[in-house]
Design a protein around this motif. Structure first.
Motif, short mmCIF file in Angstrom:
data_model
loop_
_atom_site.label_atom_id
_atom_site.label_comp_id
_atom_site.label_asym_id
_atom_site.label_seq_id
_atom_site.Cartn_x
_atom_site.Cartn_y
_atom_site.Cartn_z
N ARG A 7 0.77 -1.32 0.01
CA ARG A 7 0.14 0.06 0.02
C ARG A 7 0.85 1.31 -0.12
O ARG A 7 0.58 2.21 -0.66
CB ARG A 7 -1.04 0.10 1.19
CG ARG A 7 -2.17 -0.89 1.14
CD ARG A 7 -3.24 -0.33 0.82
NE ARG A 7 -4.40 -1.33 0.70
CZ ARG A 7 -5.32 -1.38 1.84
NH1 ARG A 7 -4.85 -0.43 2.84
NH2 ARG A 7 -6.11 -2.21 1.95
N LEU A 8 1.86 1.36 0.83
CA LEU A 8 2.78 2.43 1.14
C LEU A 8 3.98 2.21 0.23
O LEU A 8 4.72 1.09 0.47
CB LEU A 8 3.14 2.53 2.48
CG LEU A 8 2.08 2.99 3.61
CD1 LEU A 8 2.70 3.24 4.83
CD2 LEU A 8 1.23 4.01 3.01
N GLN A 9 4.17 3.23 -0.81
CA GLN A 9 5.09 2.87 -1.80
C GLN A 9 6.24 3.48 -1.03
O GLN A 9 6.44 4.46 -0.88
CB GLN A 9 4.60 3.38 -3.34
CG GLN A 9 3.36 2.84 -3.73
CD GLN A 9 3.60 1.22 -3.99
OE1 GLN A 9 4.65 0.80 -4.46
NE2 GLN A 9 2.62 0.60 -3.55
N ARG A 10 7.51 2.73 -1.65
CA ARG A 10 8.91 3.33 -1.29
C ARG A 10 9.24 4.50 -2.38
O ARG A 10 8.65 4.35 -3.51
CB ARG A 10 10.01 2.21 -1.09
CG ARG A 10 9.97 1.15 -0.09
CD ARG A 10 10.76 0.12 -0.26
NE ARG A 10 10.95 -0.66 0.75
CZ ARG A 10 10.27 -1.81 0.88
NH1 ARG A 10 9.48 -2.13 -0.15
NH2 ARG A 10 10.49 -2.61 2.15
N LYS A 11 10.09 5.04 -2.06
CA LYS A 11 11.03 6.12 -3.33
C LYS A 11 11.94 5.59 -3.66
O LYS A 11 12.79 4.98 -3.06
CB LYS A 11 10.92 7.33 -2.32
CG LYS A 11 9.71 8.33 -1.92
CD LYS A 11 10.41 9.52 -1.53
CE LYS A 11 8.99 10.36 -0.91
NZ LYS A 11 9.20 11.51 -0.53
N MET A 73 17.49 -6.86 0.23
CA MET A 73 17.60 -5.91 1.21
C MET A 73 19.10 -6.00 1.91
O MET A 73 19.46 -6.93 2.51
CB MET A 73 16.71 -6.30 2.40
CG MET A 73 16.81 -4.99 3.40
SD MET A 73 16.13 -3.41 2.90
CE MET A 73 14.45 -3.69 2.86
N ASN A 74 19.84 -5.01 1.37
CA ASN A 74 21.23 -4.95 1.91
C ASN A 74 21.81 -3.44 2.21
O ASN A 74 22.20 -2.73 1.52
CB ASN A 74 22.23 -5.27 0.90
CG ASN A 74 23.75 -5.41 1.56
OD1 ASN A 74 23.86 -5.33 2.79
ND2 ASN A 74 24.57 -5.47 0.96
N GLU A 105 16.20 5.43 0.42
CA GLU A 105 16.66 5.51 1.87
C GLU A 105 16.99 4.00 2.22
O GLU A 105 16.51 3.14 1.99
CB GLU A 105 15.57 6.39 2.55
CG GLU A 105 15.24 7.71 2.31
CD GLU A 105 14.11 8.12 3.21
OE1 GLU A 105 13.37 7.37 3.77
OE2 GLU A 105 13.80 9.25 3.10
N ASP A 106 17.87 4.23 3.26
CA ASP A 106 18.11 2.82 3.95
C ASP A 106 16.94 2.56 4.76
O ASP A 106 16.14 3.44 5.24
CB ASP A 106 19.39 2.90 4.85
CG ASP A 106 20.61 3.05 4.11
OD1 ASP A 106 20.47 2.90 2.87
OD2 ASP A 106 21.61 3.28 4.40
#
Length: 380
Positions: A7-11, A73-74, A105-106
């Motif tokens: 639902r919440l998208q990453r940039k 994911m690193n 963003e990390d």
């Protein structure tokens, strides 16, 4: 197998040009392992070789058809989109790179796995019918309830209107967007359109600027001597505030008092309490916390009513209970949801607020700190 939906998208930084893809593939793909996106059980995908032009040899036990979408994911999240060109055998494929996304963003917080029953949630509160700040998206039952209040308030002014916001006049839009009251004690007096209390009231004189004389003339032509518009401000179970309606008082002879503004504001607040109560789904059974962080949780929802209801919501509120400690009540927004092989619902939520404010926020972070492994604390 079970699937997930975000639902919440990453940039992201998006890389889809040939030179950019070649560089990323050579530096980050060859020989590395990834996970196939959207599955409940993490299934490994290995990039065995990067070939030219932009072809990769991949291996996975999961059957791929037209495309392969996988991630790693690193520090930063990397998402790779490739098209399947050829299947060689049960596990080996040739694919063509189409796009690589790298989060800007990390990941800010460590996710802490939770042992069963060490932390759980309860008293889950969500809405039966979704209420939106968008015009025309308020349930009919609430519109009917508002109309009933016109009779209750009929002795407060010459004309009373209790409505949802369904028209975009400039005056009502100011009330809706600001969530503040509009109060004009004397429509013939330009100073009545001003306000010193900008927290509660709209400074209508400042908003209208050179058009104020036109506004005064309109009131005069309608024989209105005083007006009060009080927004009905709804706070959803995700903690977000929105103005969904208003109480309008109009007098044609006597001024409306400032005390009346406070009284009507209290009435509007009590109306919303009843609306929230009538439009709420409450489930008190404990639900499992799979992992937790400073800003959110992953929940395993097994209750039949919640499994059906929650995925329709933007967010909901609930109590977090650490062991036998006093519950912490939070508002949340759904970041993603999915199902596991048993058809239970997995929901990832972002905490958007605490019902008791800073005090409970501090207590929550103290519990998270206590659960964080000592090695992770030293790194932070």
């Amino acid at each position: 197998m079970g699937t997930f939906h975000e639902r919440l998208q990453r940039k992201f930084q998006i890389i889809n040009d040939t030179d950019g893809l070649k560089k990323m593939a050579g530096n980050y793909l060859s020989g590395n392992t990834f996970f196939i996106k959207g599955l409940y059980n993490p299934i490994v995908l290995t990039v065995r070789e990067v070939k030219d032009p932009l072809e990769i040899e991949i291996k996975t036990e999961y059957e791929l058809k037209e495309s392969a979408i996988f991630y790693r994911m690193n520090g930063k999240y990397m998402l790779i989109n490739a098209a399947i060109k050829e299947r060689h055998d049960r596990e080996n494929y040739t694919a063509e790179l189409r796009e690589i996304k790298v989060s800007l963003e990390d990941r800010k917080d460590q996710r802490i796995p939770i042992e069963r029953n060490k932390v759980h949630v309860s008293n889950i509160r969500a809405t039966k019918q979704v209420i939106s700040s968008l015009l025309f998206n308020v349930p009919t039952s609430i519109k009917v309830y508002f109309k009933q209040y016109e009779n209750v308030l009929s002795d407060k002014a010459d004309d009373i209107h209790v409505e949802v916001f369904d028209k975009k006049t400039e005056k009502f839009e100011l009330v809706r967007k600001s969530g503040k009251m509009l109060y004009i004690s004397d429509t013939t007096d330009e100073y009545s359109y001003m306000s010193d209390d900008h927290e509660k009231f709209i400074d209508y004189r400042n908003e209208m600027e050179s058009d104020i004389n036109k506004v005064i003339h309109e009131y005069k032509s309608k024989k209105i001597v005083s007006e009060l518009i009080v927004p009905i401000n709804y706070v959803g179970h995700d903690g977000k505030k929105m103005s969904i309606g208003y109480i309008q008082l109009v007098n044609k002879k006597n001024p409306i008092s400032i005390e009346m503004a406070d009284e009507i504001k209290e009435i509007a607040n009590s109306m919303i309490d009843k609306v929230r109560e009538a439009n709420a789904v409450y489930v008190h059974t404990n639900q499992i916390v799979r992992n937790i962080s400073k800003r959110g949780l992953q929940l395993l929802i097994t209750d039949a009513a919640l499994k059906k209801n929650l995925i329709q919501q933007k967010g909901f509120s609930f109590d977090i209970i650490f062991g036998v400690q006093k519950p912490i009540s939070v508002f949340s927004e759904i970041a993603y949801f999915g199902t596991n092989p048993a058809n239970d619902v997995i929901i990832g939520v972002k905490i958007t607020g605490f019902a008791e404010g800073e005090k409970e926020s501090k207590r929550y972070l103290e519990f998270i700190d206590a659960l964080t492994p000592k090695t992770a604390r030293r790194r932070n």
